[in-house]
Design a protein around this motif. Structure first.
Motif, PDB file in Angstrom:
ATOM      1  N   SER A  21     -11.762  -0.386 -10.024  1.00 29.69           N
ATOM      2  CA  SER A  21     -12.821  -0.517  -9.020  1.00 29.69           C
ATOM      3  C   SER A  21     -13.706  -1.736  -9.294  1.00 29.69           C
ATOM      4  O   SER A  21     -14.281  -2.296  -8.365  1.00 29.69           O
ATOM      5  CB  SER A  21     -13.635   0.766  -8.894  1.00 29.69           C
ATOM      6  N   LYS A  22     -13.772  -2.175 -10.561  1.00 27.56           N
ATOM      7  CA  LYS A  22     -14.525  -3.405 -10.873  1.00 27.56           C
ATOM      8  C   LYS A  22     -13.926  -4.593 -10.125  1.00 27.56           C
ATOM      9  O   LYS A  22     -14.618  -5.519  -9.747  1.00 27.56           O
ATOM     10  CB  LYS A  22     -14.424  -3.701 -12.372  1.00 27.56           C
ATOM     11  N   GLN A  23     -12.601  -4.545  -9.959  1.00 32.03           N
ATOM     12  CA  GLN A  23     -11.911  -5.668  -9.308  1.00 32.03           C
ATOM     13  C   GLN A  23     -11.688  -5.442  -7.811  1.00 32.03           C
ATOM     14  O   GLN A  23     -11.068  -6.257  -7.144  1.00 32.03           O
ATOM     15  CB  GLN A  23     -10.561  -5.887  -9.987  1.00 32.03           C
ATOM     16  N   PRO A  25     -14.335  -4.716  -5.334  1.00 38.37           N
ATOM     17  CA  PRO A  25     -15.734  -4.448  -4.986  1.00 38.37           C
ATOM     18  C   PRO A  25     -15.946  -3.905  -3.577  1.00 38.37           C
ATOM     19  O   PRO A  25     -16.949  -3.246  -3.316  1.00 38.37           O
ATOM     20  CB  PRO A  25     -16.417  -5.809  -5.160  1.00 38.37           C
ATOM     21  N   LYS A  26     -14.996  -4.177  -2.684  1.00 37.43           N
ATOM     22  CA  LYS A  26     -15.186  -3.695  -1.309  1.00 37.43           C
ATOM     23  C   LYS A  26     -14.784  -2.221  -1.153  1.00 37.43           C
ATOM     24  O   LYS A  26     -15.009  -1.609  -0.118  1.00 37.43           O
ATOM     25  CB  LYS A  26     -14.381  -4.554  -0.344  1.00 37.43           C
ATOM     26  N   GLU A  28     -14.759   1.813  -2.033  1.00 37.45           N
ATOM     27  CA  GLU A  28     -15.591   2.899  -2.535  1.00 37.45           C
ATOM     28  C   GLU A  28     -14.659   3.894  -3.242  1.00 37.45           C
ATOM     29  O   GLU A  28     -13.582   4.194  -2.731  1.00 37.45           O
ATOM     30  CB  GLU A  28     -16.274   3.571  -1.339  1.00 37.45           C
TER      31      GLU A  28
END
Ligand code: AMP
Ligand code: MG
Length: 182
Positions: A21-23, A25-26, A28
């Motif tokens: 999820s760090k990579q 960012p768009k 959820e």
């Protein structure tokens, strides 16, 4: 794009998801169990997440439907969930047809690990009450593949199997990111 992220307890799914999820960012990230728990707590039917699988299949079905509805409108989602839930009444499907049709996943990502690795991680995790599990990890992972295949057939979702090797959760996270890029 929407993905359901599957992995049996102790596989390291949450860690891999954090890396990914760090990579992304768009995107959820939502935990299906947490959403179910929020609703169930309001109704005072459960107190913690390990009690969700003690609910009757009928109550589970209702909660699943309500939870899936909340995810229908979202466009970019990583859904942390389960496909085969061991309950006192038998194995309950985490994503039955009507839930799959609401979510409409594009990807089914199966995070897998070595059964012995899973056993030792479960032993170390004192935050969860998992003594009711009877399905050995190897059988549970196999069962997940069967469930994944049936959802894939219904929805057209692509199945991606990712191995989470010891100390390699970053690598697994990267693979997850790669399969989400359009
Ligand atoms: P987790 O913390 O991800 O293991 O999820 C906590 C609990 O939520 C699981 O043990 C299940 O009882 C429940 N849960 C998660 N996803 C689903 C689902 N799709 N259908 C029914 N129960 C679920
Ligand atoms: Mg988890």
């Amino acid at each position: 794009m929407k993905a359901i992220i599957i992995g049996i307890p102790g596989v390291g799914k949450t860690t891999v998801l954090k890396e990914a999820s760090k990579q992304l960012p768009k995107y959820e990230t939502v935990n299906f169990g947490t959403k179910m728990l929020e609703t169930a707590k309001k109704r005072e039917i459960v107190e913690d997440r390990d009690q969700i699988r003690k609910l009757s299949p009928e109550k589970t079905k209702k909660l699943q439907k309500e939870t899936a509805k909340k995810m229908k409108k979202k466009k970019k989602l990583l859904i942390d969930t389960h496909l085969a839930i061991e309950t006192p009444k038998g194995i309950v499907p985490g994503i039955p047809k009507w839930v799959a049709e609401k979510i409409k996943p594009d990807r089914i990502i199966l995070i897998e690990a070595e059964p012995n690795e899973i056993r030792s991680r479960r032993k170390k995790d004192k935050t969860r009450k998992r003594s009711d599990f009877t399905l050995p990890p190897e059988q549970h992972q196999k069962l997940n593949r069967y469930y994944a295949a049936s959802i894939s057939t219904i929805t057209g979702a692509v199945i991606k199997i990712i191995k989470n090797k010891p100390n390699k959760s970053k690598k697994a996270g990267k693979e997850l990111v790669k399969t989400m890029k359009e």
